[in-house]
Design an enzyme around this catalytic site. Structure first.
Site, PDB file in Angstrom:
ATOM      1  N   HIS A   1       0.855  -1.200   0.000  1.00  0.00           N
ATOM      2  CA  HIS A   1       0.000   0.000   0.000  1.00  0.00           C
ATOM      3  C   HIS A   1       0.888   1.247   0.000  1.00  0.00           C
ATOM      4  CE1 HIS A   1      -3.224   2.690   0.477  1.00  0.00           C
ATOM      5  NE2 HIS A   1      -3.918   2.100   1.428  1.00  0.00           N
TER       6      HIS A   1
ATOM      7  N   HIS B   1      -2.521   6.962  -0.866  1.00  0.00           N
ATOM      8  CA  HIS B   1      -3.491   7.559   0.069  1.00  0.00           C
ATOM      9  C   HIS B   1      -2.937   8.184   1.339  1.00  0.00           C
ATOM     10  CE1 HIS B   1      -6.689   4.819  -1.989  1.00  0.00           C
ATOM     11  NE2 HIS B   1      -6.345   5.862  -2.709  1.00  0.00           N
TER      12      HIS B   1
ATOM     13  N   TYR C   1      -0.584   7.294   3.469  1.00  0.00           N
ATOM     14  CA  TYR C   1      -0.072   6.471   4.579  1.00  0.00           C
ATOM     15  C   TYR C   1       1.459   6.445   4.554  1.00  0.00           C
ATOM     16  CZ  TYR C   1      -4.988   5.557   4.991  1.00  0.00           C
ATOM     17  OH  TYR C   1      -6.337   5.743   5.140  1.00  0.00           O
TER      18      TYR C   1
HETATM   19  C1  LIG Z   1     -15.124   1.737   2.337  1.00  0.00           C
HETATM   20  C2  LIG Z   1     -13.832   2.007   1.629  1.00  0.00           C
HETATM   21  C3  LIG Z   1     -12.662   1.478   2.130  1.00  0.00           C
HETATM   22  C4  LIG Z   1     -11.452   1.663   1.460  1.00  0.00           C
HETATM   23  N1  LIG Z   1     -10.318   1.059   1.937  1.00  0.00           N
HETATM   24  C5  LIG Z   1      -9.183   1.096   1.216  1.00  0.00           C
HETATM   25  C6  LIG Z   1      -8.059   0.337   1.613  1.00  0.00           C
HETATM   26  O1  LIG Z   1      -8.077  -0.394   2.615  1.00  0.00           O
HETATM   27  N2  LIG Z   1      -6.940   0.424   0.855  1.00  0.00           N
HETATM   28  C7  LIG Z   1      -6.879   1.203  -0.270  1.00  0.00           C
HETATM   29  O2  LIG Z   1      -5.840   1.253  -0.923  1.00  0.00           O
HETATM   30  N3  LIG Z   1      -7.946   1.909  -0.680  1.00  0.00           N
HETATM   31  C8  LIG Z   1      -9.090   1.846   0.018  1.00  0.00           C
HETATM   32  N4  LIG Z   1     -10.204   2.498  -0.452  1.00  0.00           N
HETATM   33  C9  LIG Z   1     -10.175   3.109  -1.794  1.00  0.00           C
HETATM   34  C10 LIG Z   1     -10.715   2.103  -2.830  1.00  0.00           C
HETATM   35  O3  LIG Z   1      -9.859   0.989  -2.973  1.00  0.00           O
HETATM   36  C11 LIG Z   1     -10.902   2.751  -4.215  1.00  0.00           C
HETATM   37  O4  LIG Z   1      -9.668   3.186  -4.705  1.00  0.00           O
HETATM   38  C12 LIG Z   1     -11.877   3.919  -4.148  1.00  0.00           C
HETATM   39  O5  LIG Z   1     -13.083   3.530  -3.510  1.00  0.00           O
HETATM   40  C13 LIG Z   1     -12.201   4.466  -5.516  1.00  0.00           C
HETATM   41  O6  LIG Z   1     -12.727   3.436  -6.336  1.00  0.00           O
HETATM   42  P1  LIG Z   1     -14.319   3.318  -6.604  1.00  0.00           P
HETATM   43  O7  LIG Z   1     -14.726   4.593  -7.275  1.00  0.00           O
HETATM   44  O8  LIG Z   1     -14.424   2.120  -7.515  1.00  0.00           O
HETATM   45  O9  LIG Z   1     -14.988   3.121  -5.301  1.00  0.00           O
HETATM   46  C14 LIG Z   1     -11.412   2.400   0.248  1.00  0.00           C
HETATM   47  C15 LIG Z   1     -12.600   2.975  -0.232  1.00  0.00           C
HETATM   48  C16 LIG Z   1     -13.789   2.777   0.432  1.00  0.00           C
HETATM   49  C17 LIG Z   1     -15.049   3.363  -0.151  1.00  0.00           C
END
Ligand SMILES: Cc1cc2nc3c(=O)[nH]c(=O)nc-3n(C[C@H](O)[C@H](O)[C@H](O)COP(=O)(O)O)c2cc1C
Length: 379
Positions: A190, A193, A195
């Protein structure tokens, strides 16, 4: 004439949509290109994955489909959110096993996202209530959590000493070894974002003056040392990485995201990783898609291996990305969360369940987790 045209149209309709065509990802034969994005769900009580995750992940498994598990802590300083899983203890490794087994039983390919939050934490998540670690000692301002209600308070971080950094690299390596022991097919580092890894990558956070700060080469050193250590430990063909050069989550922006992303993908080329996974620039804020002139195309062009994209994709957009060769794989987050049978729905062009943001991060083992209906149940 008409008959021939009709026949041609019929044939085209029978062709699988681009997202549902097979793809060889290194040694993994994928039957389609729709990937479960890593999604933190905060239902791993005491940082231990729970039995309810067996159903959650197996619901989202298809034969030959790739799933990326939620962000999973690499050590006891890695946490910053309630009830997120880890993979540094024996108990956690054992707890992952039945979840991984269930995904494998349905023919899925399962990667574990390995994670350290760095400064996105506070004393209550840290051993002995110590300060969270980071590349910097600059703290974060309190922010409203993604549920729109809770306010997250962050403790001022402690800047890692140069000589401590190899220990953290080693924790990522050990977490990867543990993930393989738990049965995962691979890990996703990871690096996105805001981190810990991004706290090194991005110049608006990293204010170090040692060999881990300053130049692009120095800021990318920590990430690449992790890639190197993890690849050596479990094999590069089992390693992916997630990057979000354009994102500005957790006050982690960069003055030149294009240069940063290009430096990283070019450096990654020499490893032969399973994939490089990048978050679309349009996902500049958490969960909201914005109009944006930047694109991942320069990275796609510079990267020599499997390229996965994520961020705001729907069926049409994902199909276009694959058809136009802008991506090999498309990761879906929120709509896969709410539609356990997403590949099926895309195949049939069926309507989608709406996701409910309010239950993304609640602790309930069923509600908003395993109770989203399948197509048969809704029709
Ligand atoms: C509930 C939730 C939890 C997420 N947790 C993570 C995570 O653990 N690791 C990560 O890299 N991104 C995380 N994300 C980001 C998603 O992996 C993804 O990049 C983001 O939702 C945008 O894609 P989407 O438009 O298809 O939802 C999270 C997003 C949501 C909504």
């Amino acid at each position: 004439m008409g008959d021939i045209a009709d026949e041609k149209q019929k044939q085209e309709e029978q062709q699988p949509i681009p997202l549902l065509t097979p793809y060889q990802m290194g040694k993994f034969q994928l039957s389609h290109r729709i990937v479960l994005a890593p999604l933190t769900r905060q239902r791993s009580y005491g940082n231990v994955p729970q039995p309810h995750a067996i159903l959650y992940y197996s619901q989202r498994t298809t034969k030959g489909g790739l799933l990326i598990a939620e962000a999973t802590g690499v050590n006891n300083t890695a946490q910053g959110y309630p009830e997120t899983p880890g993979i540094w203890t024996k108990e956690q490794i054992e707890a992952w096993k039945p979840i991984v087994d269930a995904v494998h039983a349905k023919g899925g390919i399962f990667f574990c996202q390995i994670w350290h939050v760095g400064r996105v934490s506070n004393y209550s998540f840290q051993p002995n209530e110590q300060a969270p670690i980071s590349s910097t000692d600059k703290g974060l301002v309190p922010k409203v959590r993604a549920n729109g209600i809770d306010v997250a308070e962050f403790a001022p971080p402690r800047r890692l000493k140069t000589e401590e950094i190899p220990e953290i690299v080693n924790d990522f390596k050990q977490a990867a070894i543990n993930a393989i022991e738990a049965g995962f097919d691979g890990v996703e580092i990871h690096g996105a974002h805001g981190y810990l890894i991004e706290q090194f990558l991005k110049d608006q956070v990293n204010d170090r003056t040692d060999k881990y700060g300053g130049s692009l080469e120095n800021r990318c050193r920590f990430a690449l040392e992790i890639v190197d250590a993890v690849s050596n430990a479990i094999g590069a063909d089992r390693v992916g990485i997630r990057l979000s050069p354009f994102a500005n989550y957790c006050e982690a922006g960069d003055s030149n995201p294009l240069a940063l992303g290009l430096y990283m993908v070019e450096a990654l080329n020499k490893y032969g990783l399973a994939y490089c996974h990048m978050v679309e620039p349009r996902m500049i804020t958490v969960g909201e898609k914005v109009e944006c002139a930047d694109s991942l195309l320069p990275f796609r062009k510079a990267y020599k291996g499997t390229f996965m994209v994520a961020g705001g994709y729907d069926r049409e957009d994902g199909n276009r990305a694959v058809a136009e060769n802008r991506a090999d794989l498309v990761a879906y987050g929120r709509i896969f969360l709410a539609n356990p049978d997403l590949p099926k729905r895309f195949e049939l062009n069926a309507p989608l369940n709406k996701y409910n943001r309010e239950t993304f991060y609640i602790l309930d083992p069923v509600i908003g987790y395993t109770d989203y209906p399948f197509l048969e149940a809704t029709s």
